[in-house]
Write a protein that holds these residues in place. Sequence first.
Motif, PDB file in Angstrom:
ATOM      1  N   MET A  53       0.850  -1.187   0.000  1.00 56.15           N
ATOM      2  CA  MET A  53       0.000   0.000   0.000  1.00 56.15           C
ATOM      3  C   MET A  53       0.885   1.236   0.000  1.00 56.15           C
ATOM      4  O   MET A  53       1.849   1.310   0.732  1.00 56.15           O
ATOM      5  CB  MET A  53      -0.829  -0.068   1.285  1.00 56.15           C
ATOM      6  CG  MET A  53      -1.793   1.046   1.511  1.00 56.15           C
ATOM      7  SD  MET A  53      -3.244   0.803   0.521  1.00 56.15           S
ATOM      8  CE  MET A  53      -2.867   1.728  -0.892  1.00 56.15           C
TER       9      MET A  53
ATOM     10  N   THR B 100      -9.683  -9.415   2.265  1.00 53.18           N
ATOM     11  CA  THR B 100      -8.892  -9.270   1.042  1.00 53.18           C
ATOM     12  C   THR B 100      -8.106 -10.538   0.718  1.00 53.18           C
ATOM     13  O   THR B 100      -7.806 -11.333   1.618  1.00 53.18           O
ATOM     14  CB  THR B 100      -7.910  -8.083   1.165  1.00 53.18           C
ATOM     15  OG1 THR B 100      -7.141  -7.994  -0.036  1.00 53.18           O
ATOM     16  CG2 THR B 100      -6.947  -8.243   2.333  1.00 53.18           C
TER      17      THR B 100
ATOM     18  N   SER C 215      -5.197 -10.014  -0.745  1.00 50.60           N
ATOM     19  CA  SER C 215      -3.835  -9.480  -0.833  1.00 50.60           C
ATOM     20  C   SER C 215      -2.904 -10.151   0.157  1.00 50.60           C
ATOM     21  O   SER C 215      -1.752 -10.442  -0.147  1.00 50.60           O
ATOM     22  CB  SER C 215      -3.835  -7.977  -0.563  1.00 50.60           C
ATOM     23  OG  SER C 215      -4.552  -7.299  -1.545  1.00 50.60           O
TER      24      SER C 215
HETATM   25  C1  LIG Z   1      -6.182  -2.550   7.157  1.00 54.93           C
HETATM   26  C2  LIG Z   1      -6.105  -2.674   5.674  1.00 54.93           C
HETATM   27  N1  LIG Z   1      -7.220  -2.754   4.957  1.00 54.93           N
HETATM   28  C3  LIG Z   1      -7.189  -2.876   3.625  1.00 54.93           C
HETATM   29  C4  LIG Z   1      -5.997  -2.910   2.948  1.00 54.93           C
HETATM   30  C5  LIG Z   1      -5.986  -2.946   1.454  1.00 54.93           C
HETATM   31  O1  LIG Z   1      -6.371  -4.182   0.989  1.00 54.93           O
HETATM   32  P1  LIG Z   1      -6.409  -4.452  -0.583  1.00 54.93           P
HETATM   33  O2  LIG Z   1      -5.030  -4.795  -1.019  1.00 54.93           O
HETATM   34  O3  LIG Z   1      -7.376  -5.578  -0.712  1.00 54.93           O
HETATM   35  O4  LIG Z   1      -6.909  -3.195  -1.227  1.00 54.93           O
HETATM   36  C6  LIG Z   1      -4.793  -2.830   3.642  1.00 54.93           C
HETATM   37  C7  LIG Z   1      -3.518  -2.864   2.906  1.00 54.93           C
HETATM   38  O5  LIG Z   1      -2.442  -2.741   3.385  1.00 54.93           O
HETATM   39  C8  LIG Z   1      -4.853  -2.706   5.036  1.00 54.93           C
HETATM   40  O6  LIG Z   1      -3.724  -2.577   5.761  1.00 54.93           O
END
Ligand SMILES: Cc1ncc(COP(=O)(O)O)c(C=O)c1O
Length: 432
Positions: free
Chosen positions: A1, A289, A291
């Motif tokens: 991110m 997610t 991810s």
């Molecule tokens: C708490 C949290 N929510 C959501 C996400 C983002 O998830 P995605 O990759 O599915 O957009 C992150 C990514 O680091 C995160 O730390």
Amino acid sequence: MGVIELLCNAPSSSLCIDRLKLNRVFEYQGNCSSRSRRKVPSFSVMASTIPAAAVNDKEDSQQEQLSPNVTGASFIRPHLLKLKPYQPILPFEVLSARLGRKPEDIVKLDANENPYGPPPEVFEALGAMKFPYIYPDPESRRLRAALAEDSGLESEYILVGCGADELIDLIMRCVLEPRDKIVDCPPTFTMYEFDAAVNGASVIKVPRKSDFSLDVGRIAEAVEQEKPKCIFLTSPNNPDGSIIGDDTLLQILKLPLLVVLDEAYIEFSGLKSRMQWVKKHENLIVLRTFSKRAGLAGLRVGYGAFPLSIIEYLWRAKQPYNVSVAAEVSACAALQNSVYLENVKVALVQERERLFKLLKEVPFLNPYPSYSNFILCEVTSGMDAKKLKEDLAKMGVMIRHYNNKELSGYVRVSVGKPEQTDALMDCLRSFV
Ligand SMILES: Cc1ncc(COP(=O)(O)O)c(C=O)c1O
């Protein structure tokens, strides 16, 4: 991110962003009245920018005179003119060129990615994609059916997005009028604050306590005084890895607001997801997610569980083709190999415990116990946290440092493979 920050010329968590042209951010300090919001100077506007409204009011002839000064920015919504640009993370290839190292030699522990990547079935499925030239299923039916099996929650409660990030924005677009308020509990994931700003909403900050637990009393006061529309909660929380217990969540669910519970890291906590709770609680949304759990950060697949009374409106508002063919194929393939996902999770949880013990031995670090795939460390003994991050980067080890005041003395280390932990520890020992 990537790193996202709001442009403001005022210090850290007590920010107030003037809502005249932007959303307003202020720290909630208990017994909230309008007096307890500490306003700070508003943002500077580029001198060349003329608000669209001002231009429209002019006669044609005057507009002609003005036109040399009118820039494209005149058309942008005023509250967005003050938004600090998104600072994307450096692509792996760029990073490797900059550091003069092969990508595989970079110890990347700065973005909570899953170092094991997805199961082999994902690569096979991507290679075997038959119809990449046809638009994807707007309802992601195959994936939602697979997620229903995976979670035990019927697919009608589930909506898939281009990462959990897309769903956070989609929820805000569906729920918030400009100037509505959200509650944010920093330190936490910065996208909630960022998306609120994009959507013209105000942010009421109810900081976490010193142990990073939620301050439920202050949240309740803020809800009563400020009437926010929704609250964003994260369990395990990014960046400290703490979790929210059932009692706390139930207390917050009793408040008159929409609760968005972000479970991006729930797999590493050993706790059960609260996805099923959306059947009982009309004011709860749970986000997850691929991810982290499935190593698919680059393919962008997130999902959410919603009460039926809410999900129908998200269906109407979402982009029809928000989940690509590649993303859906990959996520379905990943779910087929639950043994791989489980093994990777176990490996990361074991490595987290080993990493924690090793970090505890470093004389200038104070690590916090974590339920996630990262560990937050206070940098002590006069060592500068930002410099530590920069020195490690020069050695090919990437960790996360925060620019905001509350966390400027901290670093966050993602849990990697054992050899990545060893490389990090070798570098850290060289600073002693
Ligand atoms: C708490 C949290 N929510 C959501 C996400 C983002 O998830 P995605 O990759 O599915 O957009 C992150 C990514 O680091 C995160 O730390």
